[in-house]
Design a protein around this motif. Structure first.
Motif, mmCIF file in Angstrom:
data_model
loop_
_atom_site.group_PDB
_atom_site.id
_atom_site.type_symbol
_atom_site.label_atom_id
_atom_site.label_comp_id
_atom_site.label_asym_id
_atom_site.label_seq_id
_atom_site.Cartn_x
_atom_site.Cartn_y
_atom_site.Cartn_z
ATOM 1 N N HIS A 179 6.936 -4.334 -2.572
ATOM 2 C CA HIS A 179 7.577 -3.043 -2.339
ATOM 3 C C HIS A 179 8.990 -3.066 -2.930
ATOM 4 O O HIS A 179 9.734 -4.021 -2.692
ATOM 5 N N ALA B 58 6.988 4.190 -5.244
ATOM 6 C CA ALA B 58 6.795 3.862 -3.820
ATOM 7 C C ALA B 58 7.953 4.349 -2.944
ATOM 8 O O ALA B 58 7.862 4.310 -1.724
ATOM 9 N N LEU B 59 9.020 4.818 -3.568
ATOM 10 C CA LEU B 59 10.128 5.360 -2.771
ATOM 11 C C LEU B 59 10.031 6.886 -2.668
ATOM 12 O O LEU B 59 10.966 7.536 -2.212
ATOM 13 N N THR B 60 8.912 7.439 -3.123
ATOM 14 C CA THR B 60 8.769 8.891 -3.027
ATOM 15 C C THR B 60 7.714 9.244 -1.978
ATOM 16 O O THR B 60 6.850 8.424 -1.646
ATOM 17 N N LYS B 61 7.812 10.476 -1.488
ATOM 18 C CA LYS B 61 6.967 10.920 -0.366
ATOM 19 C C LYS B 61 5.471 10.811 -0.714
ATOM 20 O O LYS B 61 5.040 11.218 -1.789
ATOM 21 N N GLU C 180 4.692 5.812 -0.098
ATOM 22 C CA GLU C 180 5.461 4.706 0.516
ATOM 23 C C GLU C 180 4.602 3.499 0.872
ATOM 24 O O GLU C 180 5.086 2.374 0.886
ATOM 25 N N GLU C 181 3.325 3.745 1.188
ATOM 26 C CA GLU C 181 2.463 2.645 1.640
ATOM 27 C C GLU C 181 1.330 2.370 0.653
ATOM 28 O O GLU C 181 0.390 1.652 0.973
#
Ligand code: ADP
Ligand code: HMS
Length: 563
Positions: A54, A103-106, A109-110
């Motif tokens: 991540h 991965a830092l956008t809505k 993330e997961e």
């Protein structure tokens, strides 16, 4: 006036920063931070060789390590002239149009497909095979020719193709992909124009088949035949690449505030850990620097006269300026080195990890203490016992391909094997066989360079295993039949990154001068033990026979079949 630089080195499990005095190379502070999510094995599935990280693990690590070294060194922050970042590779990350890691956008993330695909992720073996087939059949030049003639599933295009096929949402939301070293460099600088951002020559040349012969990345026509997405993506990537002695940009105001530094600090173009490690270890022409940790990377530099356009078969690329500008950097390596021993340790820890929980003999605290004690002592004790076992033909023989084979001739589908087991085989015998296997794998790399006409005059070891295991280093010197010097620094890649930063900041005129002046000294040398070299040669033949059995593409001469 005093000048300081920071080298930031992202390894597989952790990131470390060193703050260096550019006058004498003295390390004034260092700090290591382990990736939290990665430590908890989040987003990974070892059973299918899926290893994702991540971006928050990396960003948190950057902030804490740099803040700590600046604070602990007590230097005036305004005198920190430059930073350079090295990372593992090929570890690409999908990025949106505004330069945010996906991965830092809505919504992402997961999602492991939206994260960094770590170098050792082998989920794209089929895609690598496709690239290899197409490279020799598409009608144009073989674009794999400067990466050893075989494209690996550890690399950029194979990984992107795999994810683009598997995850439509990720494909649609991604604007471009960045190697980890580029992403972290981009994050720190003020100028956020993705089009003009200076991407790493090292990453592009070794992993993305960027080469001046075809004016950059592989031609659109080639990529189109693999997948139309790759052809579109090419337009959002780059044409030019840059060496790490150059400035990528100045530290942004936001990051200057967060790190307690100034916007005058320059950020050098990013690079890979092994290449900066070689610079930190004062690499010279025809010196093989082996970065021995989880995996190995074997780095050489050759002059244009020696290497020129001659292609070296089965290695991980030959790239103009990937180590020292003005020289060709050559890379090879083993997909597992310390990792083979780590696998064996985990295997032996199974009863402790699992059966101990079912026992009522100890309380929970005692169980935890016992687990920790065993875990800390296991490799150390196995090493002591293995060192006492004579080198004889009755030993088990193992292959080092537990995570596939990187060099020579990348093949991530091959597996490890152990032969010559008997009722008398004990755990230390197998450990010794595994140590022999990683050293024989190294020997095959050295042989390949020499067969291809690249001379190796001396060998330098750096990295965790080189520092921690005299037993492995002595075995390696015997197997290679060459002396091996060990760099004194525990943080050679980070030191190498600091050296690039010092050149980018204008403190030294070039990488060679900076590396000779402030690179690491050596604090040990292992010499071949003549009485053992012949015995290892015999075991090497058995290793070659087992290799040919496990991988039928390997041809060995008939008279070697003596088992
Ligand atoms: N005493 C030891 N003997 C042999 N191998 C070791 C020893 N201690 C650690 N290792 C191996 O070293 C590897 C980690 O190397 P290191 O250079 O510290 O990390 P990285 O490769 O992530 O940069 C692990 O695979 C571990 O199994
Ligand atoms: O393959 C490369 C560089 O090309 C390395 O980043 C990769 O082997 C990871 O190195 P580590 O074993 O984590 O030091």
């Amino acid at each position: 006036m005093k000048n300081y630089v920071i080298g930031l080195d992202y390894g597989t499990d952790s990131v470390r920063a060193v703050l260096i005095d550019t006058e004498n190379g003295q390390e004034l502070a260092s700090n290591v931070s382990h990736y939290k999510r990665w430590k908890n094995k989040q987003y990974c599935d070892a059973s299918i060789n899926q290893f994702r990280q991540h971006p928050l693990d990396h960003i948190e690590g950057l902030e804490i390590t740099i803040q700590t070294v600046v604070k602990e060194s007590k230097v005036d922050p305004s005198l920190v002239r430059g930073i350079c970042i090295d990372t593992t590779g090929s570890s690409p990350v999908p990025v949106t149009k505004d330069g945010t890691p996906l991965a830092l956008t809505k919504g992402f993330e997961e999602n492991p497909n939206a994260m960094m695909v770590l170098w050792k992720d082998h989920t794209s073996i089929n895609e690598a095979n496709e690239i290899n087939e197409l490279a020799v059949s598409w009608g144009g030049e073989d674009v794999t020719k400067y990466v050893g003639g075989i494209y690996s599933s550890e690399w950029f295009w194979a990984k992107i193709l795999h994810i683009a096929r598997q995850d439509e949402a990720v494909r649609n939301a991604t604007y471009t992909w960045m190697e980890h070293c580029d992403l972290m460099t981009y994050l720190l600088i003020e100028d956020k124009d993705l089009k003009t951002f200076k991407r790493s020559r090292c990453a592009a040349g070794h992993k993305a088949m960027w080469h001046a012969d075809w004016n950059g990345l592989p031609p659109v026509e080639f990529l189109e035949k693999l997948h139309p997405y790759l052809a579109t993506l090419r337009g959002n990537l780059y044409d030019e690449t840059y060496t790490s002695d150059l400035v990528a940009g100045n530290l942004s105001q936001e990051w200057a505030d967060r790190l307690g530094l100034s916007t005058e600090t320059v950020i050098a173009v990013g690079t890979f850990d092994a290449h900066s490690g070689a610079v930190g270890a004062k690499i010279e022409e025809n010196t093989l620097v082996r970065v021995m940790g989880t995996s190995t990377c074997d780095i050489l530099v050759g002059s244009y006269d020696e290497v020129g356009t001659k292609t070296v078969r089965g290695i991980c690329g030959q790239v103009d300026g990937s180590v020292i500008p003005g020289f060709i950097g050559l890379e090879a390596g083993q997909s597992a080195f310390g990792d083979l021993l780590a696998w064996y340790k985990e295997l032996l820890m199974w009863p402790t990890e699992h059966l101990l929980g079912t026992s009522s003999l100890l309380n929970e605290t005692q169980k935890e203490q016992l687990r920790e004690e065993f875990s800390d002592k296991l490799i150390v004790e196995l090493t002591k016992e293995a060192a006492k076992i004579p080198v004889s033909e009755s030993l088990p023989i193992a292959l080092d391909w537990i995570n596939g084979r990187r060099t020579p001739d990348a093949n991530q589908e091959v597996k490890s094997a152990i032969s010559n087991l008997s009722l008398g085989t004990k755990a230390p015998h197998i450990f010794k066989a595994l140590v022999n296997a990683i050293c024989f794998g190294a020997k095959k790399i050295v042989d390949r360079f020499e067969e291809e006409g690249v001379k190796i005059d001396s060998v330098i070891g750096i990295g965790g295993v080189a520092r921690k295991s005299p037993f492995i280093m002595q075995t390696l010197a015997n197997v290679l039949n060459k002396p091996i010097k060990v760099a004194a620094s525990d943080q050679t890649p980070a030191l190498g990154a600091a050296i690039y930063a010092a050149v980018a900041a204008g403190i030294y005129p070039n990488v060679i001068e900076a590396s000779q002046k402030i690179g690491s000294d050596f604090d040990g040398e292992y010499f071949p033990q003549l009485d053992k070299v012949a015995a290892y040669n015999k075991l090497l033949i058995a290793y070659e026979q087992l290799s040919a059995f496990a991988d039928p593409t390997i041809k060995i001469s008939q008279n070697e079949f003596s088992l």
